[in-house]
Design an enzyme around this catalytic site. Structure first.
Site, mmCIF file in Angstrom:
data_model
loop_
_atom_site.group_PDB
_atom_site.id
_atom_site.type_symbol
_atom_site.label_atom_id
_atom_site.label_comp_id
_atom_site.label_asym_id
_atom_site.label_seq_id
_atom_site.Cartn_x
_atom_site.Cartn_y
_atom_site.Cartn_z
ATOM 1 N N ARG A 306 1.022 -1.251 0.026
ATOM 2 C CA ARG A 306 0.004 0.001 -0.020
ATOM 3 C C ARG A 306 0.841 1.331 0.104
ATOM 4 O O ARG A 306 0.528 2.142 -0.591
ATOM 5 C CB ARG A 306 -1.124 -0.077 1.067
ATOM 6 C CG ARG A 306 -1.955 1.054 1.229
ATOM 7 C CD ARG A 306 -3.031 1.183 2.349
ATOM 8 N NE ARG A 306 -4.252 0.344 1.664
ATOM 9 C CZ ARG A 306 -5.126 0.668 0.774
ATOM 10 N NH1 ARG A 306 -5.246 1.748 0.630
ATOM 11 N NH2 ARG A 306 -5.976 -0.519 0.635
ATOM 12 N N GLU A 734 -9.873 5.999 7.096
ATOM 13 C CA GLU A 734 -8.624 6.071 6.999
ATOM 14 C C GLU A 734 -8.041 7.604 6.142
ATOM 15 O O GLU A 734 -7.267 8.267 6.576
ATOM 16 C CB GLU A 734 -7.730 4.879 6.492
ATOM 17 C CG GLU A 734 -7.877 3.648 7.143
ATOM 18 C CD GLU A 734 -7.243 2.587 6.503
ATOM 19 O OE1 GLU A 734 -8.061 2.146 5.550
ATOM 20 O OE2 GLU A 734 -6.287 2.098 6.699
HETATM 21 N N1 LUZ Z 1 -5.398 -4.371 5.768
HETATM 22 C C1 LUZ Z 1 -4.942 -5.480 4.604
HETATM 23 C C2 LUZ Z 1 -5.531 -3.164 5.285
HETATM 24 O O1 LUZ Z 1 -5.078 -6.560 5.115
HETATM 25 N N2 LUZ Z 1 -4.908 -5.094 3.374
HETATM 26 C C3 LUZ Z 1 -5.195 -3.552 3.091
HETATM 27 O O2 LUZ Z 1 -4.676 -3.427 1.599
HETATM 28 C C4 LUZ Z 1 -5.311 -2.759 3.669
HETATM 29 N N3 LUZ Z 1 -5.666 -1.530 3.608
HETATM 30 C C5 LUZ Z 1 -5.864 -0.545 4.693
HETATM 31 C C6 LUZ Z 1 -5.935 -0.895 5.985
HETATM 32 N N4 LUZ Z 1 -5.965 -2.379 6.372
HETATM 33 MO MO1 MOS Z 2 -6.574 -1.049 9.345
HETATM 34 S S1 MOS Z 2 -5.008 0.118 9.156
HETATM 35 O O1 MOS Z 2 -6.902 -2.000 10.254
HETATM 36 O O2 MOS Z 2 -7.692 -0.571 8.345
#
Ligand code: LUZ
Ligand code: MOS
Length: 776
Positions: A306, A734
């Protein structure tokens, strides 16, 4: 759109809201303590439990040997529940004690004798790089020919940005209570974002089938990503003890323990080289990202992915190469944290844009507007096309409403005369990709039960952590049936009602689970429309006749695949559009459905359409859509102390058509302030032995009311073009966090007006100390 209050707002205030440790003790329930490593790295020689077990009230002590499967991990199963041979971080669980009372636990804890041969720990990204301590092979995303682009660019800047970790600081520490059932079955109440992972890992660890284990989540007292994976060990320990003793077992760790044991945001150190022309247009960019995964893999590969996918942010970069390498160190395993890798990619490019402006002595906002996605400059480094030309509009609008140009002049004037303070102003953007980059996680289901009194119970895979997902889901379902929102009850999340839940994460909780709930509710509505159609075709005097009671031969037989769209629902009544005067209360239709043996329950299933991403080539359409926004912050720095105050922040987000304005406003505010902590005051300090020094609110400084912007304007762009998603809404959890990066770039902007050493390179967070060191 509503602004209905959060479904827990009343019970939070009265204190009725139930968190894990509020659950009453059941007969025989055990309290559990975890004994943790006091070295960051070593060989575990022996754990002597004899003295601890001799303490009256100690029921049992458990180590790695007691588990059928000791290793777990969301992506790679490299992490032990209890350290078995190697110890890899300070605070790593070694064993658990189950006791009748907290007093017995306190005594016994001190009597556990641990023998360890210490080894030299790796405590920085630099050391990990030197020792080639990595989690996985490097990953690459590239487009065009970056080497040529850099070579031919009129100007080049080389630099490095260091970003530190962040403690989640949820108010409810990690917690779980396990209840033993018949024949080895276990029910676990856990403070987790990911009930299915708890179910699965508990089953593996105890040698049970998935169907032996039920994980239930009523709510969490905050999570922020810290409970996406890391609730697991605590739930496994509770379940192990419940299974062994046949008694309920409660694991609730203290704040101090939580801060030491659990992982934080991944620190990153990114090297970059950017080439640009005289106007400030980026021609080529090379970024080498290095993250600190701590001792185990956890989610660090997905976080790196990400981060790499957010290096472009709102800006078109024709030639680019991004490489990501994940360093294994001896800190607690770093994990998901609101934004995931996003903030680390976005801070990098926003920092670069700030530096280009400083280098060319131009206004940084002009540089950003020049570079943002527009026209045919609309393809990301990973090949996804940006379909909405939103950034020129966002920048332009906020430039005007925040009075940017005039304030920029005022800041310059102020800095010329002030001997005590220096100011800075900066606007940054966020383009947050909505979807889990791991495609299979982008699915969810829901169970909707419509009761005869017209109330509805909804269960989904979403977990409520304060973010308001339940409130949004009840709004959506209430709209389908045209009933009041307080007639819809969102029930605790449970793996026996919903299978294969994805973590409530990636800002997707409402999208995925709300859509599934909407589909389930629509299925029931369609049946009710068919029933109502029959009712309206029945003479009025016969409508009330009940087939079941009357023993009538004829039942309403409906064909599920049919529809009766001319039947409308409004204010708890149902009518035929062609004869709106003839209205039947919805409750009568519901009753007629039941008496005619037509189901009032339905399951709904939803997945984001059209997403794909090839992790090998770094190309694809990983995101269903983007949540976009811009933020402008002005800071004032005390020239003598380095203290920073945020004078004003203006935020403009495109949230489509919010389902609940109040909830989205709250999420935007909270996320920004949490991001503000990450970029300014929240600094983790470690001892030389790798133990955490800042393990309580007295030493770890989350933003207080003194730190938030003095003037704080939040506005949402009305974007009716967004029809892709649930009710035209957009994910919000987020993305606004990343707008706090504007505070950090504003600090950099201020320092560039005052510092002797140029260019200014500050670390993130820009703490008071960090600022002071860079002032003169
Ligand atoms: N969790 C995950 C995440 O497993 N994959 C993601 O792309 C993600 N993105 C944002 C927050 N949690
Ligand atoms: Mo997440 S960083 O648990 O969306």
């Amino acid at each position: 759109m509503t602004s209905a209050p959060h479904d827990s707002s009343h019970t939070h205030v009265t204190g009725e809201s139930e968190f894990i440790d509020d659950r009453p003790f059941v007969a025989g329930e055990l309290v559990v303590g975890i004994v943790c490593s006091q070295v960051a790295r070593g060989k575990l020689v022996q754990i002597d439990l004899k003295k601890a077990l001799a303490v009256p009230g100690v029921v049992g002590a458990y180590t790695a040997k007691d588990l059928s499967e000791n290793y777990w991990g969301t992506i790679f199963q490299d992490q032990p529940i209890f350290a078995a041979e190697d110890i890899n971080y300070f605070g790593e669980p070694l064993c658990a004690l189950a006791c009748e009372t907290p007093e017995a636990l306190r005594k016994a804890r001190r009597l556990v004798e641990v023998k360890v041969t210490p080894l030299v720990p790796i405590l920085s990204i630099a050391e990990a790089r030197k020792k080639m301590s990595f989690i996985a092979p490097p990953r690459v995303i590239q487009k065009g020919n970056v080497e040529d682009a850099l070579k031919n660019a009129p100007h080049r800047i080389k630099g490095k940005i260091e970003m530190a970790g962040q403690e989640h600081f949820y108010l409810e520490s990690q917690a779980a209570i396990a209840y033993p059932g018949e024949a080895g079955q276990i029910a676990i109440h856990s403070s987790t974002q990911h009930p299915t992972e708890i179910q699965h890992v508990v089953a593996h660890a105890l040698g049970l089938s998935y169907s032996d284990v039920v994980c239930i989540v009523k709510r969490m007292g905050g999570a922020f990503g810290g409970k996406e994976s890391q609730g697991v060990p605590f739930a496994v320990i509770a379940a192990l003890i419940a299974k062994r003793t046949g008694r309920a077992a409660r694991v609730v760790i203290t704040k101090d323990e939580d801060m030491v044991i659990t992982g934080k945001r991944n620190p990153f150190e990114n090297d970059y080289e950017v080439g640009f022309d005289n106007d400030g247009r980026i021609l080529g960019l090379k970024v080498n990202m290095f993250s600190d995964s701590g001792a185990y893999a956890d989610l660090s590969t997905a976080i790196m992915e990400r981060a790499m996918l957010h290096c472009d942010n709102a800006y078109f970069i024709p030639h680019i190469k991004i490489e990501g390498l994940i360093c294994r160190t001896n800190f607690s395993p770093t994990t998901a944290f609101r934004g995931f890798g996003g903030p680390k990619g976005v801070a990098t490019i926003e920092n670069i844009l700030e530096e280009i402006a400083e280098y060319l002595k131009k206004d940084a906002l002009d540089i950003r507007e020049l570079n943002c996605y527009q026209g045919t400059n609309n393809v990301t480094p990973y090949g996804q096309t940006i379909t909405q030309e939103i950034f020129p509009r966002l920048f332009k609008q906020l430039r005007k409403t925040s009075n940017y140009d005039q304030r920029k002049k005022e800041v310059a004037d102020f800095n010329r005369v002030s001997k005590t303070h220096v100011r800075g102003l900066s606007m940054t953007a966020v383009k947050f990709g909505i979807s889990f980059t791991t495609r299979f996680l982008n699915q969810g289901s829901a169970l909707v039960n419509l009761h005869l009194d017209g109330t509805v119970q909804v269960s989904t895979g979403a977990t409520e952590m304060g973010q308001g997902v339940n409130t949004k889901i009840s709004t959506i379902v209430a709209e389908v049936f045209a009933i009041p929102q307080n007639a819809v009850f969102v029930m605790p999340t449970s793996t026996e009602k919903i299978h294969n839940t994805s973590p409530t994460a990636a800002s997707s909780g409402s999208d995925i689970n709300g859509s599934a709930a909407q589909l389930a509710a629509e299925t029931i509505k369609r049946r009710l429309q068919l029933v109502a159609d029959k009712l309206f075709n029945t003479p009025k005097e016969l409508r009330g006749r009940k087939p079941a009671v009357m023993g009538l031969a004829e039942e309403f037989n409906i064909v599920e695949s049919n529809s009766a769209d001319h039947i409308e629902f409004e204010n708890e009544f149902v009518f035929n559009r062609s004869n709106p005067g003839d209205r039947v209360p919805l409750k009568e239709v519901i009753e007629a459905a039941y008496l005619n043996r037509i189901s009032l329950g339905a399951h709904g299933y939803y997945r984001y359409p059209g997403i794909h991403y090839n992790k090998e080539t770094g190309q694809g359409n990983p995101f269903f859509y983007f949540t976009n926004g811009v933020g402008a912050s002005e800071v004032s720095i005390d020239r003598f102390t380095g203290e920073v105050k945020v004078l004003r922040t203006d935020i403009l987000m495109d949230l489509g058509r919010p389902i609940n304005h109040g909830v989205d406003y709250g999420q935007t505010t909270g996320a920004f302030i949490q991001g503000l902590g990450w970029v300014t005051t929240e600094k983790l300090y470690y001892n030389k032995d790798g133990s955490l020094l800042t393990r309580s609110p007295s030493t770890y400084k989350i933003p207080s009311v003194q730190d938030i912007p003095r003037i704080f304007n939040i506005d949402f762009l009305i974007n009716d073009e967004n029809r892709k998603n649930l009710s035209g809404s957009k994910a919000v959890g987020e993305p606004p966090l990343l707008l706090a990066i504007s505070v950090w770039t504003a600090i950099k902007n201020a320092l560039s007006a005052s510092a002797r050493k140029k260019p200014v390179t500050i670390k993130l967070p820009a703490t008071q100390e960090e600022i002071l060191m860079n002032l003169y």
